[in-house]
Design a protein around this motif. Structure first.
Motif, PDB file in Angstrom:
ATOM      1  N   VAL A   9      -4.118  27.581 -46.616  1.00 12.45           N
ATOM      2  CA  VAL A   9      -5.419  27.329 -46.819  1.00 12.45           C
ATOM      3  C   VAL A   9      -5.477  26.155 -47.739  1.00 12.45           C
ATOM      4  N   PHE A  10      -4.902  26.501 -48.689  1.00 14.22           N
ATOM      5  CA  PHE A  10      -5.005  25.115 -49.782  1.00 14.22           C
ATOM      6  C   PHE A  10      -4.388  23.238 -49.294  1.00 14.22           C
ATOM      7  N   ALA A  11      -3.467  23.514 -48.611  1.00 11.24           N
ATOM      8  CA  ALA A  11      -2.156  22.745 -48.379  1.00 11.24           C
ATOM      9  C   ALA A  11      -3.288  21.989 -47.294  1.00 11.24           C
ATOM     10  N   ALA A  12      -3.818  23.025 -46.271  1.00 14.82           N
ATOM     11  CA  ALA A  12      -4.860  22.716 -45.480  1.00 14.82           C
ATOM     12  C   ALA A  12      -6.169  21.722 -46.022  1.00 14.82           C
ATOM     13  N   ARG A  78       8.030  19.268 -48.175  1.00 18.84           N
ATOM     14  CA  ARG A  78       7.169  19.473 -47.619  1.00 18.84           C
ATOM     15  C   ARG A  78       6.254  19.468 -48.935  1.00 18.84           C
ATOM     16  N   LYS A  79       6.596  19.835 -50.027  1.00 29.07           N
ATOM     17  CA  LYS A  79       5.653  20.036 -51.638  1.00 29.07           C
ATOM     18  C   LYS A  79       5.578  18.890 -52.133  1.00 29.07           C
ATOM     19  N   LEU A 125       3.005  20.036 -40.487  1.00 30.56           N
ATOM     20  CA  LEU A 125       4.158  20.080 -40.710  1.00 30.56           C
ATOM     21  C   LEU A 125       4.615  21.302 -41.456  1.00 30.56           C
ATOM     22  N   TYR A 126       3.793  21.878 -43.074  1.00 31.55           N
ATOM     23  CA  TYR A 126       4.022  22.430 -44.134  1.00 31.55           C
ATOM     24  C   TYR A 126       3.734  23.611 -43.469  1.00 31.55           C
ATOM     25  N   ILE A 127       2.156  23.783 -43.084  1.00 27.07           N
ATOM     26  CA  ILE A 127       1.596  25.300 -42.526  1.00 27.07           C
ATOM     27  C   ILE A 127       2.449  25.726 -41.137  1.00 27.07           C
ATOM     28  N   GLY A 128       2.872  25.219 -40.240  1.00 26.61           N
ATOM     29  CA  GLY A 128       3.615  25.532 -39.403  1.00 26.61           C
ATOM     30  C   GLY A 128       4.858  26.117 -39.730  1.00 26.61           C
ATOM     31  N   GLU A 129       5.473  25.283 -40.995  1.00 28.39           N
ATOM     32  CA  GLU A 129       6.652  26.246 -41.411  1.00 28.39           C
ATOM     33  C   GLU A 129       6.659  27.333 -42.202  1.00 28.39           C
ATOM     34  N   ALA A 130       5.513  27.414 -42.671  1.00 29.61           N
ATOM     35  CA  ALA A 130       5.495  28.148 -43.807  1.00 29.61           C
ATOM     36  C   ALA A 130       4.343  29.592 -43.501  1.00 29.61           C
ATOM     37  N   ALA A 131       3.600  29.452 -42.045  1.00 29.05           N
ATOM     38  CA  ALA A 131       2.210  30.569 -42.349  1.00 29.05           C
ATOM     39  C   ALA A 131       3.236  31.368 -41.271  1.00 29.05           C
ATOM     40  N   PRO A 132       2.406  32.836 -41.167  1.00 35.88           N
ATOM     41  CA  PRO A 132       2.860  33.838 -40.563  1.00 35.88           C
ATOM     42  C   PRO A 132       2.574  33.756 -39.072  1.00 35.88           C
ATOM     43  N   LYS A 133       3.699  33.782 -37.881  1.00 39.02           N
ATOM     44  CA  LYS A 133       3.634  33.085 -36.495  1.00 39.02           C
ATOM     45  C   LYS A 133       2.194  33.926 -36.047  1.00 39.02           C
ATOM     46  N   GLY A 389       2.091  21.152 -34.575  1.00 39.42           N
ATOM     47  CA  GLY A 389       3.122  21.730 -35.765  1.00 39.42           C
ATOM     48  C   GLY A 389       3.821  23.227 -35.618  1.00 39.42           C
ATOM     49  N   GLU A 390       3.826  23.436 -34.594  1.00 43.34           N
ATOM     50  CA  GLU A 390       4.619  24.203 -33.620  1.00 43.34           C
ATOM     51  C   GLU A 390       5.891  23.725 -32.709  1.00 43.34           C
ATOM     52  N   THR A 391       5.187  22.631 -32.512  1.00 45.16           N
ATOM     53  CA  THR A 391       6.009  22.252 -31.443  1.00 45.16           C
ATOM     54  C   THR A 391       7.688  22.166 -31.453  1.00 45.16           C
TER      55      THR A 391
END
Length: 534
Positions: A9-12, A78-79, A125-133, A389-391
């Motif tokens: 949420v914060f990264a967004a 990413r960070k 990029l960050y959210i796609g890698e860090a978020a629960p699927k 973010g997910e492809t």
């Protein structure tokens, strides 16, 4: 999992910078004090040429920022990349808020654009890698939520300051961006790095800490160990070909050419939806259409409706899906565009039209503009960012996302520069151009964009390898349900749904070719119609 949601949420929040910048400049274009500084003390309006320069210079910067972030996100992480480009954005804002000429303003917008463009690629990029699927789609939609939130706030700020009789009318809206930049810079220091990135850099110890942080457990928890093992194997198999270059984005390996094409096309078509025409030039356009409404009020209405409609997208993206969202949105917006374009031409832009008819036509245009941006916010606004973010696989993810985001900003630049010039010639009929693009978007989505809801980033890799037709991808399931620990942490309802509807399944024998390592499938083919291609 709760902490991973908070981090995403914060990264967004990077999207807030993007949306606010689009919103504030459109209102400034008709502020008297802004016009005097940019056009001259006796000017009553900014020329179409200067409007194009002011709006498009940000987009020019965002194009290069999206490309450059591919280098920083692989080197700084990413960070670290989020922090770096937030600083660049803040420098650009300082240049703008202290401006006393058109040249300085456009230079500041270009520098700020570098940061906005880079963040537009890094955040998904960050959210796609860090978020629960299970929640990846919803959390990627948050990027669009933040864009629209920033846009709406900019409209409200413009509404509150435009009446000031000094440069504060436009300097205050610009200066507020300093706050957003500072919040993102210091807040990003609390984000954990992407575990997939850390594993790709062979930083196992740091990856374990990041996994524990994202999954609300300690480093010695069995769940942390199991997720670490699964991600480690997936990353190793993804990177077995060595370091990837830019040309691999267009290679036949894992059908990268198609994935890169899809990423770039949905970003281009998002811009050709026509919504940014309303966002950038709405006040000028509707003021000329004689709607009888204050331009700032119309802007606030459009922003409020956009904000209200983007929140349901967090539900539709996971329940309606990616493909259907794009298909429904393209048809709905095409209808809005053709009605608004024809009504605008015949009722507001034709000689001999009475004032009453012109006002009626203007009001109809406003109504369908509201419908248009509503459907955009619900469907085409968030979905391309989700797909971006997910492809792509880890080895080329930053590069492919850079190309897709740069495509978005290239078309943003072209539209922001040429739209006022084209509108000077054909008026509201420009909306028919967007209608044609939306019809094309419908057919492109149907034949080319597969459904990626409910599968892991590694399983998306297998989905493309299987060469399943896009229109049958919703019922495809992986050849081996391999992410046991991750599904345990995140839930596996979508996998069960796909399993029950399965018509295309990967070939388990291909897993054995990898030494029974059921985490990644290099050469999976459909169980039937194995020779099907797209």
């Amino acid at each position: 999992m709760k902490r991973s949601i908070v981090f995403c949420v914060f990264a967004a929040f990077g999207g807030w910078l993007f949306g606010y910048d689009i919103g504030y400049i459109s209102g400034c274009l008709i502020m008297p004090e802004f016009i005097h500084v940019m056009q001259g003390p006796d000017a009553t309006a900014i020329t179409s040429q200067n409007q194009s320069i002011i709006t498009s210079l940000l987009s020019a910067g965002t194009f290069f920022g999206a490309i450059f972030q591919a280098f920083t996100s692989d080197r700084l992480g990413r960070k670290g990349s989020i922090i770096f480009w937030s600083i660049i954005f803040t420098i650009g804002v300082i240049v703008q808020v202290t401006t006393f000429s058109l040249g300085q303003l456009t230079a500041g917008r270009f520098v700020a654009g570098l940061g906005v463009g880079a963040l537009s690629a890094i955040v998904p990029l960050y959210i796609g890698e860090a978020a629960p699927k299970k929640l990846r789609g919803s959390l990627l939609v948050l990027y669009q939520v933040q864009i629209i939130s920033g846009l709406f706030l900019a409209y409200i700020v413009n509404l509150g300051t435009h009446h000031l009789s000094n440069s504060g009318s436009w300097r205050i809206p610009i200066a507020l961006q300093l706050l957003w930049g500072i919040v993102l810079i210091f807040g990003s220091t609390l984000l954990p790095e992407s575990p997939r990135y850390l594993l790709g850099q062979q930083k196992e110890e740091q990856a374990i800490k990041a996994i524990a942080s994202l999954n609300d457990c300690n480093v010695n928890d069995p769940l942390t160990t199991e997720i670490m093992r699964e991600l480690e194997l997936a990353v190793r198999l993804e990177n077995e070909g060595g370091q990837a270059g830019w040309l691999e984005c267009f290679s036949t390996r894992s059908r990268m050419w198609k994935r890169t094409l899809n990423g770039c096309m949905v970003q281009m078509l998002q811009q050709l939806n026509g919504q940014n025409f309303y966002y950038y030039y709405g006040p000028v356009f509707f003021e000329a259409a004689g709607t009888g409404l204050d331009a700032y009020s119309i802007q606030a209405i459009l922003g409020g409706i956009s904000l209200a409609m983007v929140f349901p997208a967090m539900w539709t993206i996971e329940h309606v899906g990616r493909r259907k969202s794009l298909l429904i949105g393209s048809l709905a917006q095409a209808i809005c565009a053709i009605i608004a374009g024809l009504v605008g031409h015949f009722y507001t832009d034709t000689d001999g039209v009475s004032p009453q008819t012109k006002q009626l036509g203007g009001n109809v245009m406003v109504a369908f503009a509201v419908f248009h941006v509503s459907f955009y916010s619900l469907f085409w606004g968030p979905t391309p960012w989700v797909l971006m973010g997910e492809t792509f696989p880890l080895r080329v993810r930053s590069k492919c996302i850079a190309l897709a985001a740069a495509t978005n900003w290239l078309w943003n630049f072209l539209l922001s520069y040429f739209s006022p010039l084209i509108t000077d010639d054909i008026g509201p009929l420009i909306l028919l151009v967007f209608c044609g693009a939306l019809v094309f978007a419908f057919f492109y989505t149907f034949f080319m964009i597969p459904e990626t809801r409910g599968i892991s980033l590694e399983e998306v890799d297998e989905l493309y390898r299987t060469k399943v037709p896009a229109w049958r991808s919703n019922s495809w399931v992986p050849s081996a349900h391999h992410n046991g620990a991750i599904d345990k942490a995140e839930g596996n309802e979508d996998y069960n749904r796909r399993q029950s509807q399965a018509t295309y399944v990967g070939n388990p024998q291909d897993v054995e070719k990898k030494g029974n390592q059921q985490t990644h499938v290099e050469n999976a083919v459909p169980a039937e119609n194995a020779n099907t291609t797209v």
